[in-house]
Scaffold this active site. Structure first.
Site, PDB file in Angstrom:
ATOM      1  N   GLU A   1      44.401  44.286  38.255  1.00 37.83           N
ATOM      2  CA  GLU A   1      43.938  42.902  38.362  1.00 37.83           C
ATOM      3  C   GLU A   1      44.914  42.055  39.179  1.00 37.83           C
ATOM      4  OE1 GLU A   1      41.151  41.667  37.790  1.00 37.83           O
ATOM      5  OE2 GLU A   1      40.258  43.313  36.675  1.00 37.83           O
TER       6      GLU A   1
ATOM      7  N   TYR B   1      42.240  33.861  34.129  1.00 39.86           N
ATOM      8  CA  TYR B   1      41.438  34.947  34.680  1.00 39.86           C
ATOM      9  C   TYR B   1      42.019  36.316  34.302  1.00 39.86           C
ATOM     10  CZ  TYR B   1      39.936  38.603  37.656  1.00 39.86           C
ATOM     11  OH  TYR B   1      39.494  39.831  38.061  1.00 39.86           O
TER      12      TYR B   1
ATOM     13  N   ASP C   1      36.337  34.324  38.473  1.00 42.43           N
ATOM     14  CA  ASP C   1      37.128  34.376  39.704  1.00 42.43           C
ATOM     15  C   ASP C   1      36.215  33.905  40.836  1.00 42.43           C
ATOM     16  OD1 ASP C   1      35.383  36.469  40.072  1.00 42.43           O
ATOM     17  OD2 ASP C   1      36.908  37.927  40.663  1.00 42.43           O
TER      18      ASP C   1
END
Ligand code: SF4
Length: 389
Positions: free
Chosen positions: A53, A136, A154
């Site tokens: 991520e 996020y 996002d």
């Protein structure tokens, strides 16, 4: 983990309650059949998901893949990352850019080892307390690794939601972003492991739709599993939504840099604590540099005198290079500065410094601007180079 009931913004028209179940099933069925096989999807290990991520922020999947594999081969778990020397971490990151991400990753890994017995925290509050972990990243890791009922938002998801609801305006405006966050939570399937899917799969499905079908330009609406629910498409507005962000006016910056070179072809790199040039070099090892006006050589000489007590006998201009950092258009003005002896290397603030072979600079944890300057020095320096007698 109980999910707070989210308020649905009145102006955001999404599939109504009666059609939500169908909407979710369509998207999840599509995701299960069409998702790209990516290494971080074959695991529930929060460490591996977290690394992916962070790498994927600002970087495309294809570019991330080789870095992800190499990084995990070198730092296979949170303890290995926590105890690694910082230059090793930055070296493994070199090429991905935005080095603050790598530094934060390591600081967060150290905190996980220290405070959480080497396990990624399971609560949103604890995850958000880690350096570099925002809403996020926390939602992505916790939902994918632990099925926590947290919706991710996002750029990809925001675009999909804005189109589904035919939402006007700049999605990056804080007020609009908050409404989209509420909408994302509203769409999230209600309980972990309930039919038709889990929060982790759901979040990945939304992101995958944005990345592969509902793309910024020319969305492939004919292939979209939720086209029947999409207001932008029904209004023929899929190409106009979301509205383009007003671009920040670019700022021109001129930066003069000194490539000091001794008879052994070694140079000096510095790591100053402050100074205007730090961000332009991603806060990594850099050549001594200073922002200049029209008198680049004169101002650079003054900077060398003030910061290194060095009176340069010669400053040979090299080929200028262009570099862009967010809204700044940087003109790099490298100068070759031959010296008999490099200034002493220093291990402490205000400016750490080190000696290194010029040819080695490319292999060090440096920013792309520093590597451009090193290349200019290697190419242009051959002909111009003369040592003072
Ligand atoms: Fe995006 Fe088109 Fe699907 Fe709407 S129909 S969500 S615009 S791909």
């Amino acid at each position: 983990m109980a999910r707070k009931k989210s308020a649905i913004p009145r102006a955001l028209v999404l599939p109504p309650a009666g059609r939500l179940r169908q909407f979710r099933r369509k998207l999840l069925d599509w995701f299960r059949a069409r998702q790209r096989a990516l290494p971080w999807r074959a695991t529930h290990d929060p460490y591996r998901i977290w690394i992916s991520e962070v790498m994927l922020q600002q970087t495309r999947v294809a570019a991330v893949l080789p870095y992800y594999r190499r990084f995990l081969a070198r730092f296979p778990n949170v303890r290995a990352l926590a105890r690694a020397p910082e230059p090793d971490v930055l070296e493994a990151w070199a090429g991905l850019g935005y080095y603050s991400r790598a530094r934060n990753l390591q600081r967060a890994a150290q905190e996980i080892v220290r405070k959480h017995r080497s396990r990624f925290p399971r609560t949103l509050e604890d995850a958000l307390a880690l350096p570099g972990v925002g809403r996020y990243t926390a939602a992505a890791v916790l939902s994918i690794a632990f099925d926590a009922p947290l919706a991710v938002l996002d750029g990809n998801v925001a675009r999909v939601l804005a189109r589904l609801a035919a939402l006007r305006g700049d999605v990056r405006q804080p007020a609009v972003w908050r409404r989209l966050q509420s909408a994302a939570e509203h769409l999230l399937p209600p309980t972990p492991r309930a039919t038709p899917g889990t929060p982790g799969a759901w979040n990945q499905a939304m992101m995958e739709l944005g990345a592969t079908v509902c793309t910024p330009r020319a969305p492939a609406c004919r292939e979209c599993p939720v086209a029947n629910f999409c207001r932008a498409r029904s209004m023929g507005l899929q190409e106009q939504i979301p509205e383009k962000r007003a671009k920040r006016t670019p700022v021109d910056v001129r930066l003069a840099a000194a490539v000091l070179l001794d008879p052994l072809r070694r140079t000096l790199l510095v790591r100053p604590e402050g100074g205007a040039s730090r961000d332009l070099f991603s806060r990594m090892w850099q050549f001594p540099a200073v922002e200049v006006g029209s008198g680049a050589e004169r101002e650079l000489r003054r900077h060398l005198r003030d910061s290194l007590a060095l009176d340069a006998a010669e400053c040979v201009p090299l080929r200028a290079a262009r570099h862009t950092v967010t809204f700044r258009r940087v003109t790099l003005l490298p100068f070759l500065v031959p010296v008999e002896k490099l200034p002493e290397a220093r291990r402490a603030a205000p400016a750490e410094s080190t000696h290194i072979a010029l040819a080695e600079v490319e292999r060090w944890p440096t920013s792309s601007a520093t590597r451009k300057i090193a290349r200019a020095a290697i190419r242009g320096g051959q002909a111009a180079f003369r040592f003072p007698r």
